[in-house]
Design a protein around this motif. Structure first.
Motif, PDB file in Angstrom:
ATOM      1  N   GLY A 133     -12.357   7.820  -2.480  1.00 23.76           N
ATOM      2  CA  GLY A 133     -13.307   7.998  -3.587  1.00 23.76           C
ATOM      3  C   GLY A 133     -12.682   7.643  -4.932  1.00 23.76           C
ATOM      4  N   HIS A 134     -13.348   6.754  -5.657  1.00 19.99           N
ATOM      5  CA  HIS A 134     -12.850   6.420  -6.999  1.00 19.99           C
ATOM      6  C   HIS A 134     -13.169   7.564  -7.962  1.00 19.99           C
ATOM      7  N   HIS A 135     -12.335   7.709  -8.989  1.00 17.57           N
ATOM      8  CA  HIS A 135     -12.496   8.777  -9.987  1.00 17.57           C
ATOM      9  C   HIS A 135     -13.894   8.830 -10.616  1.00 17.57           C
ATOM     10  N   TYR A 136     -14.622   7.688 -10.607  1.00 20.35           N
ATOM     11  CA  TYR A 136     -15.928   7.656 -11.279  1.00 20.35           C
ATOM     12  C   TYR A 136     -17.078   8.103 -10.371  1.00 20.35           C
ATOM     13  N   GLN A 137     -16.748   8.528  -9.167  1.00 21.23           N
ATOM     14  CA  GLN A 137     -17.820   8.937  -8.250  1.00 21.23           C
ATOM     15  C   GLN A 137     -18.421  10.276  -8.645  1.00 21.23           C
ATOM     16  N   GLY A 181      -8.780   8.551  -6.335  1.00 19.01           N
ATOM     17  CA  GLY A 181      -7.771   7.841  -7.112  1.00 19.01           C
ATOM     18  C   GLY A 181      -8.335   6.717  -7.946  1.00 19.01           C
ATOM     19  N   ASP A 182      -7.414   5.979  -8.585  1.00 17.24           N
ATOM     20  CA  ASP A 182      -7.824   4.803  -9.341  1.00 17.24           C
ATOM     21  C   ASP A 182      -7.788   3.591  -8.408  1.00 17.24           C
ATOM     22  N   SER A 183      -8.136   2.438  -8.947  1.00 15.50           N
ATOM     23  CA  SER A 183      -8.247   1.251  -8.095  1.00 15.50           C
ATOM     24  C   SER A 183      -6.936   0.948  -7.380  1.00 15.50           C
ATOM     25  N   PHE A 184      -5.813   1.115  -8.080  1.00 14.24           N
ATOM     26  CA  PHE A 184      -4.534   0.777  -7.460  1.00 14.24           C
ATOM     27  C   PHE A 184      -4.205   1.746  -6.318  1.00 14.24           C
ATOM     28  N   VAL A 187      -8.390  -6.699 -10.450  1.00 14.99           N
ATOM     29  CA  VAL A 187      -8.857  -6.399  -9.096  1.00 14.99           C
ATOM     30  C   VAL A 187     -10.388  -6.253  -9.073  1.00 14.99           C
ATOM     31  N   ASN A 188     -10.974  -6.006 -10.241  1.00 17.53           N
ATOM     32  CA  ASN A 188     -12.436  -5.939 -10.377  1.00 17.53           C
ATOM     33  C   ASN A 188     -12.998  -7.358 -10.343  1.00 17.53           C
ATOM     34  N   SER A 189     -12.956  -7.968  -9.182  1.00 18.50           N
ATOM     35  CA  SER A 189     -13.396  -9.360  -9.030  1.00 18.50           C
ATOM     36  C   SER A 189     -13.732  -9.575  -7.560  1.00 18.50           C
ATOM     37  N   THR A 197      -4.279  -4.309 -11.510  1.00 22.13           N
ATOM     38  CA  THR A 197      -5.217  -3.233 -11.818  1.00 22.13           C
ATOM     39  C   THR A 197      -4.857  -2.756 -13.219  1.00 22.13           C
ATOM     40  N   SER A 198      -5.626  -1.783 -13.722  1.00 19.38           N
ATOM     41  CA  SER A 198      -5.319  -1.340 -15.084  1.00 19.38           C
ATOM     42  C   SER A 198      -4.008  -0.561 -15.122  1.00 19.38           C
ATOM     43  N   SER A 199      -3.515  -0.102 -13.968  1.00 18.45           N
ATOM     44  CA  SER A 199      -2.258   0.651 -14.008  1.00 18.45           C
ATOM     45  C   SER A 199      -1.023  -0.240 -13.857  1.00 18.45           C
ATOM     46  N   VAL A 238      -8.027   6.585 -24.242  1.00 23.56           N
ATOM     47  CA  VAL A 238      -9.081   5.652 -23.796  1.00 23.56           C
ATOM     48  C   VAL A 238      -8.559   4.744 -22.684  1.00 23.56           C
ATOM     49  N   HIS A 239      -9.502   4.157 -21.968  1.00 23.29           N
ATOM     50  CA  HIS A 239      -9.162   3.205 -20.901  1.00 23.29           C
ATOM     51  C   HIS A 239      -8.938   1.826 -21.536  1.00 23.29           C
ATOM     52  N   PRO A 240      -7.996   1.025 -21.005  1.00 22.79           N
ATOM     53  CA  PRO A 240      -7.747  -0.296 -21.612  1.00 22.79           C
ATOM     54  C   PRO A 240      -8.862  -1.317 -21.407  1.00 22.79           C
ATOM     55  N   GLU A 241      -9.940  -0.943 -20.718  1.00 27.46           N
ATOM     56  CA  GLU A 241     -11.117  -1.818 -20.675  1.00 27.46           C
ATOM     57  C   GLU A 241     -11.936  -1.673 -21.963  1.00 27.46           C
ATOM     58  N   CYS A 242     -11.528  -0.745 -22.849  1.00 24.46           N
ATOM     59  CA  CYS A 242     -12.232  -0.590 -24.134  1.00 24.46           C
ATOM     60  C   CYS A 242     -11.828  -1.742 -25.067  1.00 24.46           C
ATOM     61  N   SER A 256      -4.866   3.687 -17.575  1.00 28.37           N
ATOM     62  CA  SER A 256      -5.799   3.651 -16.444  1.00 28.37           C
ATOM     63  C   SER A 256      -6.393   5.038 -16.198  1.00 28.37           C
ATOM     64  N   THR A 257      -7.354   5.107 -15.324  1.00 26.64           N
ATOM     65  CA  THR A 257      -7.975   6.411 -15.034  1.00 26.64           C
ATOM     66  C   THR A 257      -6.920   7.413 -14.564  1.00 26.64           C
ATOM     67  N   SER A 258      -5.976   6.974 -13.742  1.00 24.71           N
ATOM     68  CA  SER A 258      -4.948   7.914 -13.258  1.00 24.71           C
ATOM     69  C   SER A 258      -4.046   8.376 -14.390  1.00 24.71           C
TER      70      SER A 258
HETATM   71  P1  13P Z   1      -8.993   1.929 -12.762  1.00 25.04           P
HETATM   72  O1  13P Z   1      -9.414   2.688 -11.562  1.00 25.04           O
HETATM   73  O2  13P Z   1      -7.977   0.889 -12.409  1.00 25.04           O
HETATM   74  O3  13P Z   1      -8.546   2.774 -13.892  1.00 25.04           O
HETATM   75  O4  13P Z   1     -10.258   1.062 -13.268  1.00 25.04           O
HETATM   76  C1  13P Z   1     -11.389   1.636 -13.789  1.00 25.04           C
HETATM   77  C2  13P Z   1     -12.595   0.901 -13.400  1.00 25.04           C
HETATM   78  O5  13P Z   1     -13.362   0.454 -14.210  1.00 25.04           O
HETATM   79  C3  13P Z   1     -12.875   0.730 -12.010  1.00 25.04           C
HETATM   80  O6  13P Z   1     -13.995  -0.029 -11.852  1.00 25.04           O
END
Ligand code: 13P
Ligand code: SF4
Length: 367
Positions: free
Chosen positions: A26-30, A42-45, A134-136, A153-155, A254-258, A271-273
């Protein structure tokens, strides 16, 4: 409520019956009710690594989005893992097939190939490493695999970018311009080393290289793709000013996707983690304003009632596609596993998987 209780009970009963044969990631955003049933959150990594190191389960249910399930399939069914399982494939199931990622959709293989060919008119592409977040799609990872490229990944973006720039003069980084820009600037690169390729501007007469002149491309070290995450793009520097006005002692993470202006103004980015770690390890009484997906922020606020954890934006920013996975859908895929007819199986085709695996393995080897 009774309805929810019955579903929770049903899912737990299946998990007990399946035992080690079933792995729920499960990803953290679930959603909270979904993450409760994950063997690993966890995070994507971390989730990619869990899939890569798994040699004995039969089914992975991925509570996340499509590219994550694809990544899990590629890694869990690598030649090495298949050999350990005597050739038996792991089925990776995504509880809702509509759970995609709008950022991943912003760079198709065809788009990136067109850009790559255009770049070859003015620079030697043998001297460019393609890096895909990895978001691809798996297709893009395979493109990277074929061209000596790597995923990140972001981490681990900084380690990956540093390693790539040691080997070659330039990188083409896609799809997330913000992660690429924030990482390059954090490493001390100058803004003038970075250009952004906007496919829509490739027709401009004097700047027909994605909105850049040939000279700008030649002089750059990092060529960013013009993609972004709609969840993180919503944060603006005004949110930080407003929150600091109300809570002068608050730390902004903040997350580096900002966007760059937000990361610059924040106290830290990760990263989220990283966000989870920083908040969990901070002393009682600390206060945090968090610029990432709101379900994670709400979970952290509940987990640490001795700390103040609030959304950075007044309007919480949710990832709609992550939110598509809910208890009924999780229960339905688990039922399908029990019935012996697993549904929503994500399988990357045999032409794409080997090169995509190369690109992911290079990432996992890069620390
Ligand atoms: P991370 O899980 O690598 O922090 O990425 C966040 C995200 O946007 C996943 O789609
Ligand atoms: Fe994609 Fe952003 Fe949602 Fe992550 S949070 S899945 S990057 S849209």
């Amino acid at each position: 409520m009774y309805h929810m209780d019955a579903l929770h009970h049903h899912i737990e009963t299946i998990r007990e019956r399946q035992g080690k044969k079933l792995l729920i990631l499960g990803h953290h955003y679930q959603r909270e009710e979904v993450i409760l049933h994950a063997d690993l959150q966890g995070d994507s990594f971390q989730l990619s690594a869990a899939a890569a190191n798994n040699s004995n389960c039969e089914t992975i249910v991925f509570c996340g989005v499509h590219f994550m399930a694809e990544t899990a399939d590629i890694l869990a069914n690598s030649a090495k893992n298949l050999a350990q399982r005597n050739g038996k494939c792991v089925n990776v199931l995504l509880p809702d097939l509509d759970a995609g990622c709008s950022m991943a959709d912003m760079a198709t293989r065809q788009d990136v190939e067109r850009c790559w060919n255009k770049l070859s008119e003015i620079v030697n592409t043998d001297d460019i490493t393609p890096i895909t977040y990895v978001n691809s799609t798996a297709d893009l990872k395979a493109f990277c695999g074929r061209h000596g490229g790597i995923a990140c990944t972001s981490s681990n973006a900084q380690a990956v970018l540093a390693a790539a720039l040691k080997q070659k003069r330039q990188v083409l980084f896609f799809p997330d311009q913000h992660l690429g820009r924030n990482t390059a600037l954090k490493m001390g690169m100058a803004s003038s080393d970075i250009v952004c390729w906007d496919d829509m501007k490739s027709g401009d007469a004097d700047a027909n290289f994605g909105g850049n002149t040939a000279e700008q491309i030649r002089n750059s070290r990092v060529i960013l793709w013009n993609g972004y995450c709609c969840v993180h793009q919503k944060f603006v520097p005004d949110h930080i000013d407003a929150i600091r006005l109300a809570f002068p002692e608050i730390r902004v993470i903040v997350h580096p996707e900002c966007p760059r202006a937000v990361v610059e103004k924040a106290d830290e980015a990760g990263s989220t983690s990283h966000i989870v770690k920083q908040i969990s390890e901070s002393p009682t009484g600390s206060a945090w304003a968090v610029g990432t997906e709101a379900r994670l922020v709400e979970r952290l606020a509940k987990q640490y009632p001795d700390k103040t954890v609030i959304n950075l934006a007044f309007q919480p920013s949710y990832c709609d596609t992550m939110g598509l996975i809910d208890l009924p859908k999780l229960a339905a895929v688990l039922d399908s596993v029990e019935s012996g007819q697993p549904k929503n199986v994500i399988r990357v085709d045999e032409h794409t998987a080997p090169n995509a695996l190369l690109c992911l393995e290079r990432m996992l080897a890069c620390t």
